[in-house]
Design a protein around this motif. Structure first.
Motif: not given
Length: 286
Positions: A212-226
């Motif tokens: 669950a934690s790593t999915k949240k990490v990538l969601a934060l990265i996705a927001d930054q890159e988007g």
């Protein structure tokens, strides 16, 4: 005999162990000494020497094959880390129990890698990603992403690179994005840009809940890159509408390209007319 002399004798017995009988010899000397803690500490150098010299085989979990423990395979002497060329991985070997020791950070790293690859397939047409655990900090991980696009037929190429350091102890994600684009049809324009970012991890992200934690990490990265990709799109649009147009030569009111041969003729005619006025012409009287 003193305790130290017992350890030295036990070490000699271990170094002379026949093939496949090191555990039997160790159990025998354990009974003789009667102090497991001092025994394990004292004979560890002898066990290390024996395993390295005898090319002990360690099973690599998940790989389905064994790997040789030797001086040639050792990468760091301090923690007895060895490389398995076949699976292209490294492992820590416990000379006492003769088993491969998996790093405690591996479950989170593996989950972070799975989430990163899922993110990669969703947002990149053709990209590659790797996730690394830092050897000196088991709560710190590095994500690297690269995507290349080469289109020589249409005279352009581009590369996207991003790197993120996920520090669970500091509860931060620090990253950078590097973009390089080259357009060279009837010209040569190259754009290179760098973007730094810092994200605070929420308290819900923990190593104990990797999936669950790593999915949240990538969601934060996705927001930054988007957000950064959108800003790049706005920048390109502004450059096309304003910056590059400002570099172009303005057309005359006729909206037609200038005929430079005619301009040269106009200039020559103007010079002749000027000369005629200075030196005199027809119609004048003395």
């Amino acid at each position: 005999m003193t305790a130290e002399e017992h350890i030295q004798a036990a070490s000699k017995f271990l170094l002379q162990s026949p093939p496949g009988e090191i555990n039997d010899v160790l159990n025998d000397v354990r009974v003789l000494i009667g102090d497991d803690e001092s025994l394990e500490t004292g004979v560890l150098p002898a066990l290390r020497q024996y395993n390295l010299e005898q090319l002990t085989v360690a099973e690599v979990p998940g790989a389905g094959h064994g790997s040789i423990v030797s001086i040639r395979a050792r990468t760091t002497e301090e923690e007895d880390r060895f490389i398995d060329p076949r699976s292209k991985t490294s492992f820590i070997f416990d000379h006492l129990s003769l088993v491969r020791v998996a790093p405690t950070s591996e479950p989170f790293r593996s989950a972070l890698e799975a989430s990163t690859l899922q993110y990669l397939s969703s947002h990149y047409n053709d990209g590659t990603a790797s996730v690394f655990a830092t050897p000196d900090n088991e709560k710190c991980f590095i994500i690297q992403i690269v995507a290349n696009k080469y289109n020589p037929v249409n005279f352009w190429s581009g590369r996207w690179r991003s790197e993120y350091v996920v520090d669970l102890e500091a509860r931060t994600i620090t990253g950078q994005i590097l973009v390089n684009v080259h357009y060279y049809e009837q010209g040569n324009v190259q754009l290179e840009t760098r973007h730094q970012s810092s994200i605070t991890l929420p308290t819900s992200i923990a190593a104990s809940a990797p999936s669950a934690s790593t999915k949240k990490v990538l969601a934060l990265i996705a927001d930054q890159e988007g957000a950064y990709q959108e800003s790049l799109g706005d920048t390109y649009h502004e450059m096309g509408e304003k910056t590059f147009k400002g570099l172009r030569r303005a057309l005359p009111l006729t909206r037609q390209k200038l005929d430079w041969d005619k301009v040269l003729g106009y200039k020559l005619g103007a010079e002749l007319s000027s000369s005629k006025g200075v030196f005199g012409g027809s119609g004048g009287s003395a």
